[in-house]
Design an enzyme around this catalytic site. Sequence first.
Site, short mmCIF file in Angstrom:
data_model
loop_
_atom_site.label_atom_id
_atom_site.label_comp_id
_atom_site.label_asym_id
_atom_site.label_seq_id
_atom_site.Cartn_x
_atom_site.Cartn_y
_atom_site.Cartn_z
N LYS A 68 30.83 -27.13 3.14
CA LYS A 68 31.73 -25.69 2.91
C LYS A 68 33.03 -26.03 3.78
CE LYS A 68 28.15 -22.64 1.58
NZ LYS A 68 27.53 -21.49 1.90
N ASP A 104 31.09 -15.91 0.06
CA ASP A 104 30.05 -15.82 1.16
C ASP A 104 30.08 -14.57 1.95
OD1 ASP A 104 28.44 -17.88 0.40
OD2 ASP A 104 29.31 -19.03 1.93
#
Length: 279
Positions: A68, A104
């Site tokens: 990520k 997220d």
Amino acid sequence: MKSGLLGVVGYPIGHSVSPVMMNAALNASGRENILYIAVEAKPRDLERFVSSARYMNFIGFNVTIPHKVSVIKFLDRLHREAKLVEAVNVVKFVGEKKVGYNTDVIGVEACLTEPVNGKAVVLGVGGGARAAAIALWRKGFDDLFFAGRRLSTMNEFRKFIMRRNISARIVKFGSAELAQAIKQAELLVNATPVGMYPNTDSSPIPSNLIHRKLTIFDMVYNPVETKLLKVGKARGAKTINGIKMLVAQGAEAFRIWLGEDPDEKVMAKAALTALRRRR
């Protein structure tokens, strides 16, 4: 109508139910000409995948552990939320450009709808922890602890929160400071992969630190009830599993790629059904 591939890239990737969940959403919206697949790429292979994905007719893809943060250097542009979090879990091809997004934070916020405040402890200092930091900061938490294992990643995270003017303390796993913080906390977030399939007997912290005033949110969704959540429930804590975050961040990714709302009930049902079959 748009056709092509979507997917999720990570390492390892065998635990992911995102293909089942996202293909269910695609089918429910009449998008049978788009297929969502899982791509396992080791860190050394990530750049090769990102640079070649467009030529394989990818519309975009999700990014999961451990890529990520590292994926950012292979992208052309970051959306404002990804800039803020300094982590990317969604990539979309816009013409010739690879654009990074972060959904997220939306996923974390979807799980923390009830008023919880006071001291919060986040286990982890990676991409998930960055999203948690932004979400908790927005919700008004002003007493934050983050736990890491390696000094290098802890220092990188320290620089991140300083750039975002987030007041927090960073402590080491196994330290007395972490134990004391958890004992005094009202919220505990697991932003590590500890407890994830197939290592389901693992928990990121000792059981004796868990107390009944604690709300425990585990980002791990496979299994639905991790060992951390099982112990938490047994000791009287409130528990939140990772399915709601999985669905919320996936639904936002769907909107980014295709410009329409998916059926989140279909997504949740598909994910839970897939997880039950894997027991």
